[in-house]
Design a protein around this motif. Structure first.
Motif, PDB file in Angstrom:
ATOM      1  N   SER A 113     -11.688  21.123  -9.653  1.00  0.00           N
ATOM      2  CA  SER A 113     -12.690  21.579 -10.617  1.00  0.00           C
ATOM      3  C   SER A 113     -14.087  21.811 -10.053  1.00  0.00           C
ATOM      4  O   SER A 113     -14.999  22.186 -10.782  1.00  0.00           O
ATOM      5  N   SER A 114     -14.281  21.575  -8.741  1.00  0.00           N
ATOM      6  CA  SER A 114     -15.591  21.867  -8.135  1.00  0.00           C
ATOM      7  C   SER A 114     -15.441  21.986  -6.625  1.00  0.00           C
ATOM      8  O   SER A 114     -14.431  21.553  -6.043  1.00  0.00           O
ATOM      9  N   GLY A 115     -16.471  22.533  -5.996  1.00  0.00           N
ATOM     10  CA  GLY A 115     -16.496  22.622  -4.542  1.00  0.00           C
ATOM     11  C   GLY A 115     -16.545  21.239  -3.908  1.00  0.00           C
ATOM     12  O   GLY A 115     -15.954  21.007  -2.847  1.00  0.00           O
ATOM     13  N   THR A 116     -17.257  20.332  -4.563  1.00  0.00           N
ATOM     14  CA  THR A 116     -17.339  18.947  -4.079  1.00  0.00           C
ATOM     15  C   THR A 116     -15.947  18.348  -3.961  1.00  0.00           C
ATOM     16  O   THR A 116     -15.572  17.777  -2.929  1.00  0.00           O
ATOM     17  N   GLU A 117     -15.179  18.494  -5.026  1.00  0.00           N
ATOM     18  CA  GLU A 117     -13.814  17.951  -5.052  1.00  0.00           C
ATOM     19  C   GLU A 117     -12.945  18.599  -3.974  1.00  0.00           C
ATOM     20  O   GLU A 117     -12.115  17.933  -3.337  1.00  0.00           O
ATOM     21  N   CYS A 141     -25.701  21.614   6.772  1.00  0.00           N
ATOM     22  CA  CYS A 141     -24.565  22.127   5.991  1.00  0.00           C
ATOM     23  C   CYS A 141     -24.308  21.200   4.804  1.00  0.00           C
ATOM     24  O   CYS A 141     -24.390  19.979   4.937  1.00  0.00           O
ATOM     25  N   TYR A 142     -23.999  21.789   3.674  1.00  0.00           N
ATOM     26  CA  TYR A 142     -23.711  21.032   2.453  1.00  0.00           C
ATOM     27  C   TYR A 142     -22.247  21.231   2.097  1.00  0.00           C
ATOM     28  O   TYR A 142     -21.748  22.354   2.085  1.00  0.00           O
ATOM     29  N   HIS A 143     -21.577  20.120   1.845  1.00  0.00           N
ATOM     30  CA  HIS A 143     -20.163  20.206   1.472  1.00  0.00           C
ATOM     31  C   HIS A 143     -19.911  19.470   0.163  1.00  0.00           C
ATOM     32  O   HIS A 143     -18.867  18.846  -0.021  1.00  0.00           O
ATOM     33  N   GLY A 144     -20.885  19.517  -0.744  1.00  0.00           N
ATOM     34  CA  GLY A 144     -20.768  18.780  -1.992  1.00  0.00           C
ATOM     35  C   GLY A 144     -21.305  17.380  -1.835  1.00  0.00           C
ATOM     36  O   GLY A 144     -21.763  17.001  -0.751  1.00  0.00           O
ATOM     37  N   HIS A 145     -21.239  16.587  -2.918  1.00  0.00           N
ATOM     38  CA  HIS A 145     -21.950  15.309  -2.901  1.00  0.00           C
ATOM     39  C   HIS A 145     -21.037  14.095  -2.735  1.00  0.00           C
ATOM     40  O   HIS A 145     -21.415  12.964  -3.077  1.00  0.00           O
ATOM     41  N   GLY A 208     -25.249  28.549   4.080  1.00  0.00           N
ATOM     42  CA  GLY A 208     -26.116  29.028   3.000  1.00  0.00           C
ATOM     43  C   GLY A 208     -26.953  27.934   2.377  1.00  0.00           C
ATOM     44  O   GLY A 208     -27.656  28.173   1.402  1.00  0.00           O
ATOM     45  N   ASN A 209     -26.882  26.731   2.933  1.00  0.00           N
ATOM     46  CA  ASN A 209     -27.584  25.607   2.320  1.00  0.00           C
ATOM     47  C   ASN A 209     -28.775  25.120   3.132  1.00  0.00           C
ATOM     48  O   ASN A 209     -29.279  24.024   2.940  1.00  0.00           O
ATOM     49  N   MET A 210     -29.240  25.974   4.058  1.00  0.00           N
ATOM     50  CA  MET A 210     -30.518  25.747   4.761  1.00  0.00           C
ATOM     51  C   MET A 210     -31.181  27.120   4.890  1.00  0.00           C
ATOM     52  O   MET A 210     -31.757  27.448   5.911  1.00  0.00           O
ATOM     53  N   PHE A 236     -12.823  25.246   7.226  1.00  0.00           N
ATOM     54  CA  PHE A 236     -13.867  26.187   6.820  1.00  0.00           C
ATOM     55  C   PHE A 236     -14.240  25.856   5.375  1.00  0.00           C
ATOM     56  O   PHE A 236     -13.384  25.929   4.484  1.00  0.00           O
ATOM     57  N   ASP A 237     -15.483  25.468   5.159  1.00  0.00           N
ATOM     58  CA  ASP A 237     -15.974  25.316   3.792  1.00  0.00           C
ATOM     59  C   ASP A 237     -16.432  26.695   3.337  1.00  0.00           C
ATOM     60  O   ASP A 237     -17.531  27.140   3.661  1.00  0.00           O
ATOM     61  N   GLU A 238     -15.546  27.357   2.592  1.00  0.00           N
ATOM     62  CA  GLU A 238     -15.838  28.715   2.107  1.00  0.00           C
ATOM     63  C   GLU A 238     -16.225  28.700   0.628  1.00  0.00           C
ATOM     64  O   GLU A 238     -15.972  29.666  -0.093  1.00  0.00           O
ATOM     65  N   VAL A 239     -16.818  27.592   0.191  1.00  0.00           N
ATOM     66  CA  VAL A 239     -17.246  27.520  -1.212  1.00  0.00           C
ATOM     67  C   VAL A 239     -18.244  28.645  -1.520  1.00  0.00           C
ATOM     68  O   VAL A 239     -18.203  29.245  -2.590  1.00  0.00           O
ATOM     69  N   MET A 240     -19.111  28.952  -0.538  1.00  0.00           N
ATOM     70  CA  MET A 240     -20.059  30.050  -0.733  1.00  0.00           C
ATOM     71  C   MET A 240     -19.508  31.381  -0.242  1.00  0.00           C
ATOM     72  O   MET A 240     -19.654  32.409  -0.884  1.00  0.00           O
ATOM     73  N   THR A 241     -18.874  31.363   0.925  1.00  0.00           N
ATOM     74  CA  THR A 241     -18.477  32.616   1.573  1.00  0.00           C
ATOM     75  C   THR A 241     -17.140  33.169   1.068  1.00  0.00           C
ATOM     76  O   THR A 241     -16.884  34.361   1.209  1.00  0.00           O
ATOM     77  N   GLY A 264     -14.852  27.494  -3.943  1.00  0.00           N
ATOM     78  CA  GLY A 264     -15.566  27.114  -5.162  1.00  0.00           C
ATOM     79  C   GLY A 264     -16.311  28.348  -5.625  1.00  0.00           C
ATOM     80  O   GLY A 264     -15.991  29.466  -5.216  1.00  0.00           O
ATOM     81  N   LYS A 265     -17.324  28.187  -6.425  1.00  0.00           N
ATOM     82  CA  LYS A 265     -18.212  29.292  -6.820  1.00  0.00           C
ATOM     83  C   LYS A 265     -17.443  30.554  -7.275  1.00  0.00           C
ATOM     84  O   LYS A 265     -16.907  30.550  -8.363  1.00  0.00           O
ATOM     85  N   VAL A 266     -17.342  31.608  -6.448  1.00  0.00           N
ATOM     86  CA  VAL A 266     -16.732  32.874  -6.907  1.00  0.00           C
ATOM     87  C   VAL A 266     -15.320  32.646  -7.474  1.00  0.00           C
ATOM     88  O   VAL A 266     -14.914  33.301  -8.439  1.00  0.00           O
TER      89      VAL A 266
HETATM   90  C1  LIG Z   1     -21.954  24.654  -3.613  1.00  0.00           C
HETATM   91  C2  LIG Z   1     -21.290  24.173  -2.405  1.00  0.00           C
HETATM   92  C3  LIG Z   1     -20.434  23.053  -2.427  1.00  0.00           C
HETATM   93  C4  LIG Z   1     -20.283  22.178  -3.625  1.00  0.00           C
HETATM   94  O1  LIG Z   1     -19.691  22.845  -4.707  1.00  0.00           O
HETATM   95  P1  LIG Z   1     -19.906  22.270  -6.186  1.00  0.00           P
HETATM   96  O2  LIG Z   1     -19.046  23.163  -7.033  1.00  0.00           O
HETATM   97  O3  LIG Z   1     -21.359  22.385  -6.478  1.00  0.00           O
HETATM   98  O4  LIG Z   1     -19.429  20.864  -6.188  1.00  0.00           O
HETATM   99  C5  LIG Z   1     -19.746  22.749  -1.268  1.00  0.00           C
HETATM  100  N1  LIG Z   1     -19.878  23.488  -0.163  1.00  0.00           N
HETATM  101  C6  LIG Z   1     -20.680  24.563  -0.103  1.00  0.00           C
HETATM  102  C7  LIG Z   1     -20.767  25.370   1.151  1.00  0.00           C
HETATM  103  C8  LIG Z   1     -21.434  24.927  -1.215  1.00  0.00           C
HETATM  104  O5  LIG Z   1     -22.260  25.965  -1.132  1.00  0.00           O
END
Ligand SMILES: *Cc1c(COP(=O)(O)O)cnc(C)c1O
Length: 427
Positions: A113-117, A141-145, A208-210, A236-241, A264-266
């Protein structure tokens, strides 16, 4: 007092900081967050009725613009058949098959249900698969919380200058190794020092997080080689890409193979959706097929699935969309560059596909340290000048801007004109 100011005062009484996700609070750029009421195409309208050209697009999902009619209609129709079952549906198979058909190296996929998950689960899977505990991530780099990732974690964490995160135990952080983005030698050193202990390397293939940070030639290829040599799972964290840089995401666009991919996202078309997938050999270790635990009451939710399915089908069947996004972002780059080049301050514009960011720096911005060393006070002034004149940029220099197909060349001209007329005085 504007309606947004009133709402913010009221929100702060019942919601910590008045927002449900920290970056929305405008703490980095200062001022009061704008409360939105509705959006259509490239425009958002706030609680005071002011219109904005939108450059965040819900942080990526609205790649076809807001309230994209086929997605809205599909959600409405689906909702009549119940909003959740807690039992499998055919639509989940169709969604999985669609993702497998679009994404390279994905034989199997699990919806969350989220990119974090997605990132949290992919890391657990990599650890379960390899029987190793440590992993490498990159500064900024951000990979969720999830706890393990909150070490040098970009945007939210950088924006608020949180160095150590209360609530995350030292035991957890100890297994998180970090290296600067684009620094292959640092990764090689970590791999040597922790031989046989590293389960995964996780990276935003275009960060995309800096701000928008582009991988230098050979960097991702080098990581791939280290992973192959050391038996490390390359995530590869492709939540954005994902589904943004190409129908097959960064893997396709950059021609690099990952072992696990997170989305995630798209992928949710604006609904809360994430996913992780990869080769069957690794994915078969997930429960109930394997013994790595992973679950979700609302995972594969029908409303979320139909929104994502409709969005991804549109992208798959109309791949000229990617050319359009590329052209529009290149046009924005040209416009920004023309205005900034006559201003009296050094700047760097980073762009990759439909991700773009501006940094006030006289050096290349290719990792977190160089993004942080830029004159971000200037960015904050620019942000407010643009906002006051109806252009909604990300409220932090540590975020990429996102382009949607709904944005017209005329909108971009207008944005550049606003920068010339009102933004430039602040530089
Ligand atoms: C937004 C993001 C996440 C986290 O996704 P959420 O849906 O906000 O939990 C993880 N990785 C990347 C690269 C992101 O941009």
């Amino acid at each position: 007092m504007t309606k947004s100011e009133e709402l913010f005062e009221r929100a702060k009484k019942s919601i910590p900081g008045g927002v449900n996700s920290p970056v929305r609070a405008f703490k980095s750029v200062g001022g009061t967050p704008i409360f939105m009421e509705r959006a259509k195409g490239a425009y958002m309208y706030d609680a005071d009725g002011m219109k904005y050209i939108d450059y965040i697009n819900s942080w990526g999902p609205m790649i076809l613009g807001h309230a994209y009619e086929p997605v809205v209609k599909a959600i409405q129709d689906k909702a009549l058949q119940s909003t959740s079952f807690g039992a499998p549906t055919e639509l989940e198979i169709e969604m999985a098959e669609l993702i497998v058909s679009m994404a390279p190296n994905v034989d199997m996929v699990r919806m969350v249900s989220s990119g974090t998950e997605a990132c949290m689960s992919a890391l657990r899977l990599a650890r379960g698969y390899t029987g190793r505990n440590k992993f490498i991530k990159f500064e900024g780099c951000y990979h969720g919380h999830a706890d393990a990732f909150l070490v040098k974690a970009g945007s939210g964490v950088a924006t608020f200058n949180i160095q150590t995160v209360p609530g995350v135990t030292a035991g957890v952080s100890m297994d998180t190794l970090t290296a600067p983005y684009n620094d292959l030698a640092a990764v090689q050193q970590l791999a040597d020092e922790h031989k046989g202990e590293i389960a995964a390397i996780i990276i935003e293939p275009v960060a995309g997080n800096m701000g928008c940070i582009i991988p230098e030639p050979g960097f991702l290829e080098g990581l791939r080689t280290i992973c192959d040599k050391e038996g490390i799972v390359f995530i590869f964290d492709e939540v954005m890409t994902g589904f943004r840089l190409a129908a097959g995401g960064a893997q396709e666009r950059l021609g690099i193979n990952a072992d696990l991919v997170t989305y995630g996202k798209v992928i949710g078309g604006g609904m809360p959706v994430g996913a992780f997938g990869g080769k069957k050999e690794i994915m078969q270790h997930i429960a109930p097929l394997g013994n790595v635990s992973q679950a979700g009451t609302l995972s594969g939710n029908p409303i979320a699935m139909i929104a994502g399915y409709t969005m991804l089908t549109t992208l798959k069947e109309n791949q000229s969309i990617y050319k359009e996004l590329e052209d529009k972002t290149a046009y924005l780059y040209k416009g920004l560059d023309a205005v900034l080049s006559v201003a009296n301050t050094p700047y760097v514009i980073n762009r990759f596909g439909s991700m773009i960011s501006v940094h006030f720096s006289d050096k290349p911005v290719n990792n977190f340290a160089s993004a942080a060393a830029a004159n971000n006070t200037l960015f904050n002034k620019l942000f407010h000048a643009m906002l006051d004149n109806g252009v909604y940029l990300p409220p932090s220099a540590f975020e990429t801007w996102f382009i949607s197909t709904a944005l017209s060349m005329k909108d971009i001209d207008e944005t550049v004109d606003i920068l010339r007329e009102f933004g430039i005085g602040n530089l």
